[in-house]
Design an enzyme around this catalytic site. Structure first.
Site, mmCIF file in Angstrom:
data_model
loop_
_atom_site.group_PDB
_atom_site.id
_atom_site.type_symbol
_atom_site.label_atom_id
_atom_site.label_comp_id
_atom_site.label_asym_id
_atom_site.label_seq_id
_atom_site.Cartn_x
_atom_site.Cartn_y
_atom_site.Cartn_z
ATOM 1 N N HIS A 190 0.813 -1.217 0.000
ATOM 2 C CA HIS A 190 0.000 0.000 0.000
ATOM 3 C C HIS A 190 0.849 1.271 0.000
ATOM 4 C CE1 HIS A 190 0.391 -0.165 4.532
ATOM 5 N NE2 HIS A 190 0.443 1.140 4.357
ATOM 6 N N SER B 250 4.332 3.146 7.350
ATOM 7 C CA SER B 250 4.011 1.793 6.906
ATOM 8 C C SER B 250 5.187 1.223 6.128
ATOM 9 C CB SER B 250 2.785 1.816 5.995
ATOM 10 O OG SER B 250 1.667 2.333 6.660
ATOM 11 N N ASP C 258 0.038 -7.691 1.740
ATOM 12 C CA ASP C 258 0.532 -6.304 1.741
ATOM 13 C C ASP C 258 2.062 -6.301 1.776
ATOM 14 O OD1 ASP C 258 0.582 -3.567 1.807
ATOM 15 O OD2 ASP C 258 -0.078 -3.382 3.900
#
Length: 263
Positions: free
Chosen positions: A69, A208, A113
């Site tokens: 992402h 992230s 992810d």
């Protein structure tokens, strides 16, 4: 079993309850500056793009691993950094040649992810820029294990992002701690539940893609959390993706020699 409120996930990354890392003690860390299309730009059509930041980590001289992402229309990777507000002589800034998200990544559920970033050229390894080891295929990090996460994300839910690399120790949890907490499905085979819900140690927005490091091995990738600064969080379980990582990197030869400190 205790009933849990379903919670909408938010991309992970902020370091809460941690401290500043010893400068360059984590030479595998990468800071990602990402240009993304902004469909809701405050500035109108004249400014169609915005930026976001993520973390990542160097696993080969020309490959960084991060979260899927964290993709965008263009990505620049900074290696060898401690204070990202300064142009430290140790830093190398290298553009990404090719972003390779996992083919089964689902941007609605955050399943799979994980993403490889092929750098435009290989990094020059030195005391400030190093790779980190990946786990063995299907290796499991057991609940109760205390591991470390690091990043340049915000220091609190309403705080600014950190200029200097921060780190915090987080305990791996039993799958039940995440299984009924989120509105999204939790897959213990592909994900790791991390962070004692009885503490205020957490990661949140802004970083992230950073690694969960256990005994100098990158075991997880920061994926998503509840968004309120409280654990646990969900990390992508790297050991389940080792065959894909190795196969993908083997398709690309090492890029040319490393460049100057700022490129």
């Amino acid at each position: 079993m205790e009933n849990h409120k379903w919670t909408k996930p938010v991309c992970g990354g902020e370091i809460i309850g941690g401290h500043e890392a010893i400068p360059h003690s984590r030479p595998y860390m990468a800071f990602l500056w990402i240009s993304v299309q902004n469909s809701e730009s405050w500035f109108g059509d004249n400014f169609p793009f915005k930026t976001k930041t993520c973390g990542g980590f160097l696993i080969r001289e020309d490959f960084v691993l991060t979260a899927a992402h964290c993709n965008g229309r263009a990505i620049w990777v900074t290696l060898g950094a401690h204070d990202i507000s300064k142009q430290e002589w140790t830093q190398h800034v290298i553009p990404v040649k090719r972003a390779i998200p996992h083919p089964d990544y689902n941007d609605k559920t955050f399943a799979n992810d994980i993403m490889l970033l092929q750098l435009h050229r290989k990094a020059t390894l030195n005391p400030y820029v190093q790779t980190i080891r990946l786990p063995r295929k299907n290796h499991s990090v057991m609940p109760g294990k205390v591991c470390t996460v690091a990043g340049w994300g915000r220091l609190g839910v309403n705080a600014q992002t950190a200029d200097k690399l921060q780190e915090v120790d987080l305990e791996v949890q039993n799958k039940d701690a995440c299984l009924h907490l989120y509105i999204l499905p939790f897959n213990n085979t592909l994900q790791i539940c991390v962070g004692d819900p009885g503490t205020r140690k957490d990661s949140f927005m802004g970083d992230s893609g950073g690694p969960l490091v256990c005994h100098k091995v990158a075991e997880g990738i920061n994926s998503f959390g509840k968004g309120d600064g409280t654990p646990p969080l969900v990390y992508t379980r790297i050991s389940s993706y080792v065959p894909w990582i190795e196969k993908t990197m083997s398709q690309f030869k090492l890029q040319g020699p490393g460049g100057s400190a700022r490129d």
